[in-house]
Design an enzyme around this catalytic site. Structure first.
Site, PDB file in Angstrom:
ATOM      1  N   GLU A  83    -106.758 -66.718-119.807  1.00 33.33           N
ATOM      2  CA  GLU A  83    -107.883 -66.011-119.166  1.00 33.33           C
ATOM      3  C   GLU A  83    -109.108 -66.085-120.090  1.00 33.33           C
ATOM      4  O   GLU A  83    -109.047 -65.628-121.241  1.00 33.33           O
ATOM      5  CB  GLU A  83    -107.481 -64.556-118.877  1.00 33.33           C
ATOM      6  CG  GLU A  83    -108.419 -63.884-117.908  1.00 33.33           C
ATOM      7  CD  GLU A  83    -107.928 -62.495-117.480  1.00 33.33           C
ATOM      8  OE1 GLU A  83    -106.705 -62.266-117.417  1.00 33.33           O
ATOM      9  OE2 GLU A  83    -108.796 -61.652-117.221  1.00 33.33           O
ATOM     10  N   LYS A 270    -103.139 -53.298-116.839  1.00 29.40           N
ATOM     11  CA  LYS A 270    -103.149 -54.768-116.902  1.00 29.40           C
ATOM     12  C   LYS A 270    -104.171 -55.213-117.950  1.00 29.40           C
ATOM     13  O   LYS A 270    -103.949 -56.158-118.703  1.00 29.40           O
ATOM     14  CB  LYS A 270    -103.482 -55.357-115.528  1.00 29.40           C
ATOM     15  CG  LYS A 270    -103.323 -56.870-115.423  1.00 29.40           C
ATOM     16  CD  LYS A 270    -104.550 -57.655-115.836  1.00 29.40           C
ATOM     17  CE  LYS A 270    -104.319 -59.165-115.665  1.00 29.40           C
ATOM     18  NZ  LYS A 270    -105.462 -59.963-116.150  1.00 29.40           N
ATOM     19  N   ASP A 286     -90.834 -61.954-126.736  1.00 23.65           N
ATOM     20  CA  ASP A 286     -90.388 -61.960-125.344  1.00 23.65           C
ATOM     21  C   ASP A 286     -91.314 -61.051-124.528  1.00 23.65           C
ATOM     22  O   ASP A 286     -91.155 -59.833-124.521  1.00 23.65           O
ATOM     23  CB  ASP A 286     -88.931 -61.465-125.312  1.00 23.65           C
ATOM     24  CG  ASP A 286     -88.338 -61.448-123.918  1.00 23.65           C
ATOM     25  OD1 ASP A 286     -89.103 -61.432-122.939  1.00 23.65           O
ATOM     26  OD2 ASP A 286     -87.102 -61.420-123.806  1.00 23.65           O
ATOM     27  N   HIS A 384    -117.328 -61.903-117.677  1.00 23.01           N
ATOM     28  CA  HIS A 384    -116.183 -62.692-117.247  1.00 23.01           C
ATOM     29  C   HIS A 384    -116.647 -64.020-116.649  1.00 23.01           C
ATOM     30  O   HIS A 384    -116.160 -65.088-117.023  1.00 23.01           O
ATOM     31  CB  HIS A 384    -115.395 -61.896-116.212  1.00 23.01           C
ATOM     32  CG  HIS A 384    -114.082 -62.503-115.877  1.00 23.01           C
ATOM     33  ND1 HIS A 384    -112.975 -62.332-116.663  1.00 23.01           N
ATOM     34  CD2 HIS A 384    -113.708 -63.302-114.865  1.00 23.01           C
ATOM     35  CE1 HIS A 384    -111.977 -62.993-116.135  1.00 23.01           C
ATOM     36  NE2 HIS A 384    -112.385 -63.590-115.041  1.00 23.01           N
TER      37      HIS A 384
HETATM   38  P1  NDP Z   1     -81.396 -63.534-132.294  1.00 24.64           P
HETATM   39  O1  NDP Z   1     -80.246 -63.657-131.387  1.00 24.64           O
HETATM   40  O2  NDP Z   1     -82.078 -64.779-132.715  1.00 24.64           O
HETATM   41  O3  NDP Z   1     -80.899 -62.688-133.555  1.00 24.64           O
HETATM   42  C1  NDP Z   1     -81.697 -62.432-134.674  1.00 24.64           C
HETATM   43  C2  NDP Z   1     -81.449 -63.521-135.711  1.00 24.64           C
HETATM   44  O4  NDP Z   1     -82.325 -63.323-136.801  1.00 24.64           O
HETATM   45  C3  NDP Z   1     -80.031 -63.465-136.224  1.00 24.64           C
HETATM   46  O5  NDP Z   1     -79.553 -64.783-136.305  1.00 24.64           O
HETATM   47  C4  NDP Z   1     -80.195 -62.882-137.623  1.00 24.64           C
HETATM   48  O6  NDP Z   1     -79.272 -63.450-138.510  1.00 24.64           O
HETATM   49  C5  NDP Z   1     -81.569 -63.386-137.987  1.00 24.64           C
HETATM   50  N1  NDP Z   1     -82.235 -62.586-139.021  1.00 24.64           N
HETATM   51  C6  NDP Z   1     -82.763 -63.101-140.161  1.00 24.64           C
HETATM   52  N2  NDP Z   1     -83.346 -62.142-140.871  1.00 24.64           N
HETATM   53  C7  NDP Z   1     -83.195 -60.993-140.193  1.00 24.64           C
HETATM   54  C8  NDP Z   1     -83.628 -59.663-140.421  1.00 24.64           C
HETATM   55  N3  NDP Z   1     -84.299 -59.318-141.525  1.00 24.64           N
HETATM   56  N4  NDP Z   1     -83.350 -58.733-139.504  1.00 24.64           N
HETATM   57  C9  NDP Z   1     -82.679 -59.056-138.360  1.00 24.64           C
HETATM   58  N5  NDP Z   1     -82.227 -60.299-138.103  1.00 24.64           N
HETATM   59  C10 NDP Z   1     -82.491 -61.266-138.993  1.00 24.64           C
HETATM   60  O7  NDP Z   1     -82.527 -62.606-131.688  1.00 24.64           O
HETATM   61  P2  NDP Z   1     -82.465 -61.167-131.094  1.00 24.64           P
HETATM   62  O8  NDP Z   1     -81.123 -60.528-131.234  1.00 24.64           O
HETATM   63  O9  NDP Z   1     -83.639 -60.465-131.616  1.00 24.64           O
HETATM   64  O10 NDP Z   1     -82.650 -61.461-129.536  1.00 24.64           O
HETATM   65  C11 NDP Z   1     -83.903 -61.858-129.072  1.00 24.64           C
HETATM   66  C12 NDP Z   1     -83.719 -62.936-128.024  1.00 24.64           C
HETATM   67  O11 NDP Z   1     -82.876 -62.457-126.984  1.00 24.64           O
HETATM   68  C13 NDP Z   1     -85.030 -63.296-127.380  1.00 24.64           C
HETATM   69  O12 NDP Z   1     -85.080 -64.707-127.273  1.00 24.64           O
HETATM   70  C14 NDP Z   1     -84.921 -62.677-125.986  1.00 24.64           C
HETATM   71  O13 NDP Z   1     -85.709 -63.373-125.063  1.00 24.64           O
HETATM   72  C15 NDP Z   1     -83.458 -62.785-125.705  1.00 24.64           C
HETATM   73  N6  NDP Z   1     -82.840 -61.885-124.734  1.00 24.64           N
HETATM   74  C16 NDP Z   1     -83.492 -60.801-124.213  1.00 24.64           C
HETATM   75  C17 NDP Z   1     -82.871 -59.979-123.309  1.00 24.64           C
HETATM   76  C18 NDP Z   1     -83.594 -58.768-122.822  1.00 24.64           C
HETATM   77  O14 NDP Z   1     -84.652 -58.451-123.345  1.00 24.64           O
HETATM   78  N7  NDP Z   1     -83.094 -58.030-121.840  1.00 24.64           N
HETATM   79  C19 NDP Z   1     -81.500 -60.235-122.852  1.00 24.64           C
HETATM   80  C20 NDP Z   1     -80.887 -61.376-123.510  1.00 24.64           C
HETATM   81  C21 NDP Z   1     -81.540 -62.164-124.405  1.00 24.64           C
HETATM   82  P3  NDP Z   1     -77.772 -62.901-138.637  1.00 24.64           P
HETATM   83  O15 NDP Z   1     -77.119 -63.123-137.314  1.00 24.64           O
HETATM   84  O16 NDP Z   1     -77.214 -63.703-139.710  1.00 24.64           O
HETATM   85  O17 NDP Z   1     -77.863 -61.440-138.978  1.00 24.64           O
END
Ligand code: NDP
Length: 434
Positions: A83, A270, A286, A384
Site C-alpha cells: 500500500e 485496519k 506469522d 494517499h
Molecule cells: P519453530 O518450530 O521453528 O521452533 C522454534 C525454533 O527456534 C526451535 O527449533 C528452537 O530450537 C529454535 N530456537 C533457537 N533459539 C531459541 C530461543 N532462544 N528461544 C526459543 N527457540 C529457539 O517455531 P515456533 O514454535 O515459534 O512456531 C512458529 C511457526 O509455527 C510459524 O511458522 C507459524 O506460522 C507456525 N504455526 C502457527 C500456528 C498458529 O499460529 N496457529 C499453528 C501451527 C504452526 P530447539 O527446538 O532446539 O529448542
C-alpha cells in the site's frame, strides 16, 4: 545511529537510500552489498523446501520508516507492504510523536497458551479438580515433551481450566479446556506449544475421563501484551485551517466513534494493522496469527471496539495508547531462513522478542495517529492519492522517468484514475516521438 545521513531520505535515489542507511550505521557493508545486488530473494531450493507445490516467489516492496524514538532510542523500522502511503504516513507520524519525546512502552510476561480441549467429560467438576490438583505433574509432562525449551530457560509454567458452556439453546454440548501457560523464550512458539499439547493429551484424558478433541495453541495471546503510549504537544497538531486544539479534539472524538461503532472500529483498527502487519511481514513473523489475535482482543468487552485510546492531559496535549497481543518471534518459522527477514532483523539491530513487540506496538500507534489525523482534517485521499498516482502510472504502462512524470500530471488532474493515467502516458510518448 547517525541520523544526519537520513535527512530528506524520501528524495534520494534507490542507491542513495541504501548508501545512507550504511553511512548512518543502520546496515553493515555486507548488508549494503546484498541490497545493492538485490540478492534478498528466496532461492528456488529454499522456496521448494519451505512449502508444498512451490512454483515461484511473490514479492512485496520493503522500505524503512524513519524518525522513530522508542523508549528514548532512535530506530529505523523495516516494513514490507504494497500500500503506497503506509511508510510515508508512518515516518510522518513518528516525527510528530518524536517531538513530544517519542513512544514509551511496556510489555507483559511473554507466555503462550496451549489448549487441550476435551469432549465427553462426564463429571466436569471432578475433572476440573483433578486437573487443578495435578498442575505440577502436567507442567512436568509438558516440559518432558519439549525439553530443549526448558534448557533455554523457558517451558510450561502453570495450568488453568475453563468449562466451555453455551448459554443459548443451540444444543452445543459442554467441553472442558485445559490451558497450559508456556514461556517460549524467543520463539512465537506454535510448534513448541503444539508438541507439548499433543504430548500431555493422554494424561489429561486420564485425569478428566474425557476425550481430547483439540491439542493446539490459542492465537488469542492474552499473556503476551505490549503497550505503547505517546504525548503529542497540542501546537504540533495545527494543520491548514485547523488549530491544534481542534485537531486534538477531533482525533479524540473519532476514536470515541470507533469505540462505540464496530463499522468504524474495523476500519480504525485496519489502519493500525497497516503498520503492524508491515513490520510483522518484514521480520518474517506469522501475520495471520497476529491478525486473528488482535481482532479477538478488540472484541474482549463483548463488542468489537477501537484498539487505541486518545485523550488529553492536564497540559492539553494529546495522549495516545495502544495495547496489542503480540506473540512474535525472533527465531523459528521462516525468520532465520528468509534473506529479507534476516535483513529486517539486522536493520533493527537484532532485537530480542520483548523489544520487537515494543517496536511493533509503537508502529501501530503511529499509524493510527497518522490515519485519524488525516481523516479528521484534510481527508486521507490527498496524501494517499498523491502516492497512489505512481502505482496508477505503473499500471498504465509507464516505465523509468515516465512514472514520476505521469504521476505528477495525474496528481493535478480532476480524475485520478487508470484511464486518465493511460491518456497522460500516451500524450507523453507522443511528445517524445515528435
Ligand atoms: P519453530 O518450530 O521453528 O521452533 C522454534 C525454533 O527456534 C526451535 O527449533 C528452537 O530450537 C529454535 N530456537 C533457537 N533459539 C531459541 C530461543 N532462544 N528461544 C526459543 N527457540 C529457539 O517455531 P515456533 O514454535 O515459534 O512456531 C512458529 C511457526 O509455527 C510459524 O511458522 C507459524 O506460522 C507456525 N504455526 C502457527 C500456528 C498458529 O499460529 N496457529 C499453528 C501451527 C504452526 P530447539 O527446538 O532446539 O529448542
Amino acid at each position: 545511529m547517525d541520523t544526519t545521513h537520513l535527512s530528506k531520505f524520501y528524495k534520494k535515489s534507490h542507491i542513495e537510500k541504501i548508501d545512507s542507511l550504511f553511512l548512518a550505521g543502520v546496515i553493515s557493508k555486507k548488508e549494503k552489498d546484498r541490497l545493492m545486488s538485490q540478492s534478498l530473494e528466496l532461492d528456488v531450493d529454499t522456496g521448494n523446501n519451505m512449502i508444498e507445490n512451490y512454483i515461484s516467489n511473490y514479492s512485496l516492496p520493503m522500505g524503512v520508516a524513519l524518525n522513530y524514538v522508542i523508549d528514548k532510542e532512535e530506530l529505523v523500522v523495516p516494513m514490507a507492504i504494497e500500500e503506497p502511503s503506509v511508510i510515508a504516513a508512518s515516518s510522518f507520524a513518528a516525527k510528530i510523536i518524536g517531538s513530544g519525546g517519542g513512544f514509551k512502552t511496556t510489555v507483559s510476561q511473554r507466555q503462550m497458551i496451549g489448549q487441550v480441549t476435551l469432549k465427553n467429560v462426564d463429571d466436569i467438576h471432578a475433572a476440573v479438580k483433578n486437573v487443578e490438583d495435578a498442575e505440577q505433574a502436567i507442567v512436568e509432562r509438558a516440559n518432558e515433551a519439549y525439553p530443549s525449551i526448558v534448557k533455554r530457560g523457558g517451558g510450561a509454567r502453570s495450568v488453568s481450566v475453563r468449562i466451555l458452556e453455551d448459554d443459548t439453546d443451540s444444543g452445543i454440548p459442554t467441553f472442558l479446556s485445559v490451558h497450559v501457560h508456556i514461556d517460549t523464550q524467543e520463539a512465537m512458539g506454535a510448534n513448541i506449544v503444539n508438541t507439548m499439547m499433543e504430548g500431555i493429551a493422554p494424561y489429561i484424558e486420564e485425569l478428566t475421563g474425557g476425550k481430547a478433541l483439540l491439542r493446539i495453541l490459542t492465537n488469542y495471546a492474552t499473556e503476551c501484551l505490549a503497550t505503547a503510549t505517546c504525548e503529542i504537544p497540542v501546537h504540533k497538531l495545527k494543520t491548514g485551517e485547523f488549530s491544534g486544539e481542534e485537531v486534538r479534539d477531533r482525533i479524540i472524538e473519532a476514536t470515541q466513534v470507533a469505540t462505540i461503532d464496530p463499522y468504524r472500529a474495523v476500519t480504525h483498527n485496519k489502519g493500525i494493522m497497516n503498520g503492524v502487519d508491515a513490520v510483522i511481514v518484514a521480520t518474517g513473523n506469522d501475520w495471520r496469527a497476529i491478525e486473528a489475535g488482535v481482532h479477538a482482543y478488540a472484541s474482549r468487552s463483548g463488542q468489537y471496539r477501537s484498539l487505541t485510546t486518545w485523550s488529553k492531559n492536564d497540559k492539553g496535549d494529546l495522549v495516545g495508547k495502544l495495547t496489542l497481543p503480540l506473540p512474535i518471534g525472533t527465531v523459528g518459522g521462516s525468520i532465520s531462513i528468509h534473506p529479507a527477514a534476516k535483513l529486517a532483523h539486522a536493520i533493527l539491530n537484532h532485537p530480542k522478542a520483548h523489544k520487537l513487540e515494543r517496536i511493533i506496538v509503537s508502529v501501530g500507534l503511529a499509524q493510527n495517529f497518522a490515519a485519524v489525523r488525516a481523516l479528521v482534517t484534510e481527508g486521507i485521499q490527498k496524501g494517499h492519492m498523491g502516492l497512489h498516482a505512481r502505482s496508477l502510472a505503473i499500471s498504465a504502462g509507464a516505465k523509468g522517468d515516465h512514472v514520476q512524470q505521469v504521476a505528477d500530471i495525474l496528481k493535478k488532474s480532476k480524475h485520478k484514475n487508470l484511464q486518465r493515467a493511460k491518456n497522460i502516458l500516451l500524450n507523453l510518448l507522443d511528445e517524445f516521438d515528435r
